[in-house]
Design a protein around this motif. Sequence first.
Motif, PDB file in Angstrom:
ATOM      1  N   MET A 107       0.825  -1.211   0.000  1.00  0.00           N
ATOM      2  CA  MET A 107       0.000   0.000   0.000  1.00  0.00           C
ATOM      3  C   MET A 107       0.859   1.261   0.000  1.00  0.00           C
ATOM      4  N   ALA A 108       2.156   1.099   0.281  1.00  0.00           N
ATOM      5  CA  ALA A 108       3.041   2.268   0.276  1.00  0.00           C
ATOM      6  C   ALA A 108       3.122   2.884  -1.115  1.00  0.00           C
ATOM      7  N   VAL A 109       2.997   2.063  -2.164  1.00  0.00           N
ATOM      8  CA  VAL A 109       3.097   2.576  -3.530  1.00  0.00           C
ATOM      9  C   VAL A 109       1.946   3.532  -3.837  1.00  0.00           C
ATOM     10  N   PRO A 110       0.664   3.104  -3.694  1.00  0.00           N
ATOM     11  CA  PRO A 110      -0.399   4.066  -3.987  1.00  0.00           C
ATOM     12  C   PRO A 110      -0.413   5.255  -3.033  1.00  0.00           C
ATOM     13  N   LEU A 111      -0.110   5.025  -1.751  1.00  0.00           N
ATOM     14  CA  LEU A 111      -0.105   6.142  -0.795  1.00  0.00           C
ATOM     15  C   LEU A 111       0.962   7.170  -1.169  1.00  0.00           C
ATOM     16  N   GLY A 112       2.147   6.693  -1.524  1.00  0.00           N
ATOM     17  CA  GLY A 112       3.209   7.603  -1.953  1.00  0.00           C
ATOM     18  C   GLY A 112       2.849   8.324  -3.241  1.00  0.00           C
ATOM     19  N   ALA A 113       2.215   7.593  -4.170  1.00  0.00           N
ATOM     20  CA  ALA A 113       1.826   8.207  -5.443  1.00  0.00           C
ATOM     21  C   ALA A 113       0.768   9.276  -5.238  1.00  0.00           C
ATOM     22  N   PHE A 114      -0.234   8.983  -4.402  1.00  0.00           N
ATOM     23  CA  PHE A 114      -1.282   9.988  -4.139  1.00  0.00           C
ATOM     24  C   PHE A 114      -0.700  11.209  -3.434  1.00  0.00           C
ATOM     25  N   ALA A 115       0.250  10.985  -2.520  1.00  0.00           N
ATOM     26  CA  ALA A 115       0.885  12.118  -1.832  1.00  0.00           C
ATOM     27  C   ALA A 115       1.687  12.969  -2.823  1.00  0.00           C
ATOM     28  N   ALA A 116       2.468  12.312  -3.687  1.00  0.00           N
ATOM     29  CA  ALA A 116       3.254  13.052  -4.676  1.00  0.00           C
ATOM     30  C   ALA A 116       2.335  13.796  -5.645  1.00  0.00           C
ATOM     31  N   GLY A 117       1.242  13.156  -6.058  1.00  0.00           N
ATOM     32  CA  GLY A 117       0.288  13.806  -6.946  1.00  0.00           C
ATOM     33  C   GLY A 117      -0.355  15.022  -6.307  1.00  0.00           C
ATOM     34  N   ALA A 118      -0.680  14.909  -5.023  1.00  0.00           N
ATOM     35  CA  ALA A 118      -1.274  16.048  -4.314  1.00  0.00           C
ATOM     36  C   ALA A 118      -0.293  17.213  -4.239  1.00  0.00           C
ATOM     37  N   VAL A 119       0.971  16.906  -3.993  1.00  0.00           N
ATOM     38  CA  VAL A 119       1.994  17.967  -3.934  1.00  0.00           C
ATOM     39  C   VAL A 119       2.101  18.671  -5.292  1.00  0.00           C
ATOM     40  N   VAL A 120       2.128  17.899  -6.380  1.00  0.00           N
ATOM     41  CA  VAL A 120       2.217  18.491  -7.721  1.00  0.00           C
ATOM     42  C   VAL A 120       1.015  19.384  -7.989  1.00  0.00           C
ATOM     43  N   ALA A 121      -0.192  18.908  -7.678  1.00  0.00           N
ATOM     44  CA  ALA A 121      -1.414  19.690  -7.920  1.00  0.00           C
ATOM     45  C   ALA A 121      -1.398  20.989  -7.126  1.00  0.00           C
ATOM     46  N   VAL A 122      -1.001  20.912  -5.854  1.00  0.00           N
ATOM     47  CA  VAL A 122      -0.977  22.111  -5.001  1.00  0.00           C
ATOM     48  C   VAL A 122       0.070  23.106  -5.500  1.00  0.00           C
ATOM     49  N   LEU A 123       1.246  22.609  -5.858  1.00  0.00           N
ATOM     50  CA  LEU A 123       2.295  23.507  -6.351  1.00  0.00           C
ATOM     51  C   LEU A 123       1.867  24.221  -7.632  1.00  0.00           C
ATOM     52  N   LEU A 124       1.193  23.495  -8.533  1.00  0.00           N
ATOM     53  CA  LEU A 124       0.696  24.136  -9.750  1.00  0.00           C
ATOM     54  C   LEU A 124      -0.365  25.186  -9.423  1.00  0.00           C
ATOM     55  N   GLY A 125      -1.228  24.874  -8.461  1.00  0.00           N
ATOM     56  CA  GLY A 125      -2.238  25.841  -8.046  1.00  0.00           C
ATOM     57  C   GLY A 125      -1.612  27.092  -7.452  1.00  0.00           C
ATOM     58  N   VAL A 126      -0.603  26.906  -6.624  1.00  0.00           N
ATOM     59  CA  VAL A 126       0.095  28.051  -6.024  1.00  0.00           C
ATOM     60  C   VAL A 126       0.763  28.877  -7.123  1.00  0.00           C
ATOM     61  N   PHE A 127       1.430  28.200  -8.064  1.00  0.00           N
ATOM     62  CA  PHE A 127       2.043  28.919  -9.175  1.00  0.00           C
ATOM     63  C   PHE A 127       0.990  29.715  -9.945  1.00  0.00           C
ATOM     64  N   GLY A 128      -0.142  29.089 -10.226  1.00  0.00           N
ATOM     65  CA  GLY A 128      -1.214  29.756 -10.957  1.00  0.00           C
ATOM     66  C   GLY A 128      -1.743  30.985 -10.245  1.00  0.00           C
ATOM     67  N   ARG A 129      -1.702  30.980  -8.927  1.00  0.00           N
ATOM     68  CA  ARG A 129      -2.180  32.131  -8.146  1.00  0.00           C
ATOM     69  C   ARG A 129      -1.147  33.250  -8.071  1.00  0.00           C
ATOM     70  N   VAL A 130       0.143  32.905  -7.944  1.00  0.00           N
ATOM     71  CA  VAL A 130       1.151  33.953  -7.736  1.00  0.00           C
ATOM     72  C   VAL A 130       1.759  34.453  -9.045  1.00  0.00           C
ATOM     73  N   HIS A 131       1.664  33.657 -10.096  1.00  0.00           N
ATOM     74  CA  HIS A 131       2.219  34.048 -11.391  1.00  0.00           C
ATOM     75  C   HIS A 131       1.381  35.176 -11.996  1.00  0.00           C
ATOM     76  N   ASP A 132       2.065  36.166 -12.594  1.00  0.00           N
ATOM     77  CA  ASP A 132       1.376  37.251 -13.276  1.00  0.00           C
ATOM     78  C   ASP A 132       1.053  36.792 -14.693  1.00  0.00           C
ATOM     79  N   PRO A 133      -0.223  36.494 -15.001  1.00  0.00           N
ATOM     80  CA  PRO A 133      -0.585  35.934 -16.316  1.00  0.00           C
ATOM     81  C   PRO A 133      -0.147  36.832 -17.468  1.00  0.00           C
ATOM     82  N   THR A 134       0.347  36.195 -18.520  1.00  0.00           N
ATOM     83  CA  THR A 134       0.791  36.920 -19.705  1.00  0.00           C
ATOM     84  C   THR A 134       0.668  36.019 -20.933  1.00  0.00           C
ATOM     85  N   LEU A 135       0.394  36.619 -22.072  1.00  0.00           N
ATOM     86  CA  LEU A 135       0.355  35.869 -23.322  1.00  0.00           C
ATOM     87  C   LEU A 135       1.754  35.689 -23.894  1.00  0.00           C
ATOM     88  N   SER A 136       2.723  36.438 -23.395  1.00  0.00           N
ATOM     89  CA  SER A 136       4.098  36.296 -23.841  1.00  0.00           C
ATOM     90  C   SER A 136       4.574  34.886 -23.493  1.00  0.00           C
TER      91      SER A 136
END
Length: 198
Positions: free
Chosen positions: A14-43
Amino acid sequence: MTEHAATGPVTRSMAVPLGAFAAGAVVAVLLGVFGRVHDPTLSGTTDLGFRTVIEMKVVVSTVIGVLVVLQLVGGLWLYGVLGRRVPSWLGTAHRISGAVALLLTVFVGYSCLWALGLEVGTLHNGEKVPVRAVVHGVLGCAVFGAVVVKLVAVRSRRAPGWFLPVAGGMLFTLLMVVVLTSAAWYVATDGWPSRAGY
């Protein structure tokens, strides 16, 4: 002697799925944080010849939606759920279409986060962000967490048997909701995008 006999039984963990879900959650949260703090641009984005980046994303997201449905059908066929003989080419076709869908998803996800960011709460003009846009943005970030989970599930020999179908089902569901809250909504509201100059 078979490979299984030579290496011994594979211990499921069960360590495999638990580790995968934890890593996936970290990736999703980091992308969300980036999306909030990044100044959107078409450049740094491209419209691939469409009038806007959004129209380009609608078309590419529609292609992703089709590929994701083909992934579901292919996965069910490979698992024997469809009750038909599995052709020898299906596994290769399933992997190739999955890789193309993943590359297109990264391309569209980059365009979304870079050009629009993660919109929640209130816009600069004081209007509230529509619920559809919030759901789309949050689940769009979750898609990439689900990609991490699915890649671990595909590669792991030690994961429980339920892990791959659950990871695939989660990724399929998230991608379909993201496509429905973007491309399908846009086409229903504004019609099919046209190429610039046509």
